[in-house]
Design a protein around this motif. Structure first.
Motif, PDB file in Angstrom:
ATOM      1  N   GLU A 170      28.419 -71.504  21.841  1.00 12.72           N
ATOM      2  CA  GLU A 170      28.208 -72.729  22.602  1.00 12.72           C
ATOM      3  C   GLU A 170      29.438 -73.009  23.454  1.00 12.72           C
ATOM      4  O   GLU A 170      30.568 -72.802  23.026  1.00 12.72           O
ATOM      5  CB  GLU A 170      27.991 -73.911  21.659  1.00 12.72           C
ATOM      6  CG  GLU A 170      26.611 -73.972  21.066  1.00 12.72           C
ATOM      7  CD  GLU A 170      26.402 -75.271  20.315  1.00 12.72           C
ATOM      8  OE1 GLU A 170      26.824 -76.333  20.813  1.00 12.72           O
ATOM      9  OE2 GLU A 170      25.819 -75.199  19.237  1.00 12.72           O
ATOM     10  N   PRO A 204      31.970 -75.472  24.775  1.00 13.49           N
ATOM     11  CA  PRO A 204      32.391 -76.821  24.376  1.00 13.49           C
ATOM     12  C   PRO A 204      32.425 -77.756  25.573  1.00 13.49           C
ATOM     13  O   PRO A 204      32.592 -77.328  26.709  1.00 13.49           O
ATOM     14  CB  PRO A 204      33.796 -76.607  23.802  1.00 13.49           C
ATOM     15  CG  PRO A 204      34.275 -75.336  24.400  1.00 13.49           C
ATOM     16  CD  PRO A 204      33.048 -74.505  24.681  1.00 13.49           C
ATOM     17  N   GLU A 205      32.265 -79.022  25.279  1.00 14.83           N
ATOM     18  CA  GLU A 205      32.365 -80.041  26.319  1.00 14.83           C
ATOM     19  C   GLU A 205      33.806 -80.091  26.821  1.00 14.83           C
ATOM     20  O   GLU A 205      34.749 -80.007  26.039  1.00 14.83           O
ATOM     21  CB  GLU A 205      31.974 -81.414  25.768  1.00 14.83           C
ATOM     22  CG  GLU A 205      30.506 -81.555  25.455  1.00 14.83           C
ATOM     23  CD  GLU A 205      29.643 -81.524  26.698  1.00 14.83           C
ATOM     24  OE1 GLU A 205      30.041 -82.106  27.728  1.00 14.83           O
ATOM     25  OE2 GLU A 205      28.576 -80.894  26.642  1.00 14.83           O
ATOM     26  N   PRO A 206      33.994 -80.203  28.123  1.00 18.49           N
ATOM     27  CA  PRO A 206      35.367 -80.299  28.627  1.00 18.49           C
ATOM     28  C   PRO A 206      35.999 -81.607  28.159  1.00 18.49           C
ATOM     29  O   PRO A 206      35.304 -82.609  27.960  1.00 18.49           O
ATOM     30  CB  PRO A 206      35.197 -80.285  30.146  1.00 18.49           C
ATOM     31  CG  PRO A 206      33.795 -80.678  30.393  1.00 18.49           C
ATOM     32  CD  PRO A 206      33.009 -80.272  29.183  1.00 18.49           C
ATOM     33  N   PRO A 207      37.308 -81.606  27.966  1.00 19.35           N
ATOM     34  CA  PRO A 207      37.955 -82.845  27.529  1.00 19.35           C
ATOM     35  C   PRO A 207      37.860 -83.911  28.608  1.00 19.35           C
ATOM     36  O   PRO A 207      37.743 -83.594  29.795  1.00 19.35           O
ATOM     37  CB  PRO A 207      39.410 -82.427  27.297  1.00 19.35           C
ATOM     38  CG  PRO A 207      39.587 -81.176  28.070  1.00 19.35           C
ATOM     39  CD  PRO A 207      38.248 -80.526  28.164  1.00 19.35           C
ATOM     40  N   GLN A 208      37.898 -85.143  28.173  1.00 19.91           N
ATOM     41  CA  GLN A 208      37.855 -86.254  29.108  1.00 19.91           C
ATOM     42  C   GLN A 208      39.143 -86.248  29.927  1.00 19.91           C
ATOM     43  O   GLN A 208      40.231 -85.997  29.403  1.00 19.91           O
ATOM     44  CB  GLN A 208      37.728 -87.569  28.347  1.00 19.91           C
ATOM     45  CG  GLN A 208      37.529 -88.763  29.218  1.00 19.91           C
ATOM     46  CD  GLN A 208      37.292 -90.027  28.404  1.00 19.91           C
ATOM     47  OE1 GLN A 208      37.408 -90.028  27.194  1.00 19.91           O
ATOM     48  NE2 GLN A 208      36.965 -91.090  29.094  1.00 19.91           N
TER      49      GLN A 208
END
Length: 87
Positions: free
Chosen positions: A4, A6-10
């Motif tokens: 998967e 991962p979502e990029p960091p804010q």
């Protein structure tokens, strides 16, 4: 591959400003016989005379020193690998 993404960091303005400041401060780095020397409070102070710190001073300083330590560790590992190859 089944991994998967991962979502990029804010996005963080402060983190971006600290990284940008480190890049500017690191331009004042001194070298002895091709070995990078650590940045000091003098270089950070010179930066802060021109620019505003993006966070509290002690946090800013700790972040710059931590980034510099990472850079120095990587540089010293590279130099030691080169020295081993040449012997």
């Amino acid at each position: 591959m089944g991994l998967e993404i991962p979502e990029p960091p804010q996005y963080s303005y402060t983190a971006n400003a600290i990284l940008s400041a480190y890049n500017t401060i690191a331009r004042a780095r001194k070298y002895e016989q091709g070995v990078p020397l650590a940045l000091g409070a003098t270089e950070i102070g010179a930066y802060l005379e021109l620019y505003e710190a993006p966070c509290e001073f002690h946090i800013f300083t700790e972040c710059v020193f931590a980034l510099d330590n990472k850079h120095l560790d990587k540089a010293h590992k590279l130099l030691s690998r080169r020295a081993k190859k040449s012997t």
